[in-house]
Design a protein around this motif. Structure first.
Motif, short mmCIF file in Angstrom:
data_model
loop_
_atom_site.label_atom_id
_atom_site.label_comp_id
_atom_site.label_asym_id
_atom_site.label_seq_id
_atom_site.Cartn_x
_atom_site.Cartn_y
_atom_site.Cartn_z
N ASP A 15 0.71 -0.94 -0.37
CA ASP A 15 0.24 0.00 -0.41
C ASP A 15 0.85 1.44 0.01
O ASP A 15 0.67 2.17 -0.47
CB ASP A 15 -0.89 -0.12 1.17
CG ASP A 15 -2.02 -0.77 1.04
OD1 ASP A 15 -2.38 -1.09 0.33
OD2 ASP A 15 -3.08 -0.33 1.26
N ALA A 16 2.19 1.19 0.62
CA ALA A 16 2.68 2.07 1.40
C ALA A 16 3.27 2.64 -0.57
O ALA A 16 3.32 3.73 -0.79
CB ALA A 16 4.26 2.10 2.48
N LEU A 17 3.57 1.64 -0.75
CA LEU A 17 4.53 1.90 -2.50
C LEU A 17 3.30 2.13 -4.06
O LEU A 17 3.70 3.69 -4.73
CB LEU A 17 5.13 0.41 -2.85
CG LEU A 17 5.66 0.18 -4.06
CD1 LEU A 17 6.77 1.45 -4.16
CD2 LEU A 17 6.18 -0.92 -5.07
N ASN A 18 2.10 1.69 -3.47
CA ASN A 18 0.96 2.26 -4.10
C ASN A 18 0.97 3.70 -4.45
O ASN A 18 0.18 4.06 -5.02
CB ASN A 18 0.08 0.77 -3.79
CG ASN A 18 -0.21 0.10 -4.87
OD1 ASN A 18 1.24 -0.58 -6.37
ND2 ASN A 18 -0.66 -0.48 -4.09
N GLU A 19 0.83 3.82 -2.60
CA GLU A 19 0.50 5.25 -2.50
C GLU A 19 1.58 6.36 -3.33
O GLU A 19 1.49 6.89 -3.53
CB GLU A 19 0.40 5.50 -1.15
CG GLU A 19 0.12 6.95 -0.89
CD GLU A 19 0.08 7.18 1.25
OE1 GLU A 19 -0.06 8.11 1.27
OE2 GLU A 19 -1.31 5.97 1.35
N ALA A 20 2.83 5.61 -2.82
CA ALA A 20 4.02 6.74 -3.16
C ALA A 20 3.88 6.70 -5.14
O ALA A 20 4.80 8.35 -5.26
CB ALA A 20 5.30 5.33 -2.60
#
Length: 131
Positions: free
Chosen positions: A75-80
């Protein structure tokens, strides 16, 4: 009162409950941990929700914790990488306002560094970090 991550699906609609019998608050994250991002990283990942407000994991929930960590990092990667570009240094920079995820594992390693027990434990510990 403890606030624990419960590695089960919620028994009803509520995903955060107070269990009076156990005298603890529970966050139902699912057996595979996939419910963690929905509870702690939405609508946008923040230090307040992803670190400060996290539930505590019990030892018997190791597999769920691994699943939750993987889901959170996805999720953090997708948000970034999203249009809003909430970038951090590999999404682990505590100074960034964007995606930030950190976890802590306390491990005991036998203190006699010359022993085979220490070497074996250290090998397991390092393999868990380095992969």
């Amino acid at each position: 009162q403890m606030y624990v991550c419960d590695a089960r699906d919620p028994p009803g609609k509520a995903k955060r409950v107070y269990d009076a019998d156990a005298s603890e608050f529970k966050a139902y994250v699912g057996a595979d941990g996939s419910g963690f991002p929905e509870l702690f990283m939405q609508p946008k990942m923040s230090r307040g929700s992803s670190n400060n407000a996290q539930c505590k994991w019990k030892r018997e929930s190791w597999r769920s914790w691994v699943g939750a960590t993987r889901a959170a990092l996805r999720d953090a990667l997708n948000e970034a990488l999203s249009e809003q570009k909430n970038n951090g240094y590999a999404w682990a920079d505590p100074a960034t306002d964007g995606a930030y995820f950190n976890n802590e594992v306390n491990a005991y390693v036998y203190p006699d560094a010359s022993s085979s027990l220490y070497t074996d434990q250290n090998d397991v510990f390092m393999a868990s970090i380095m992969g």
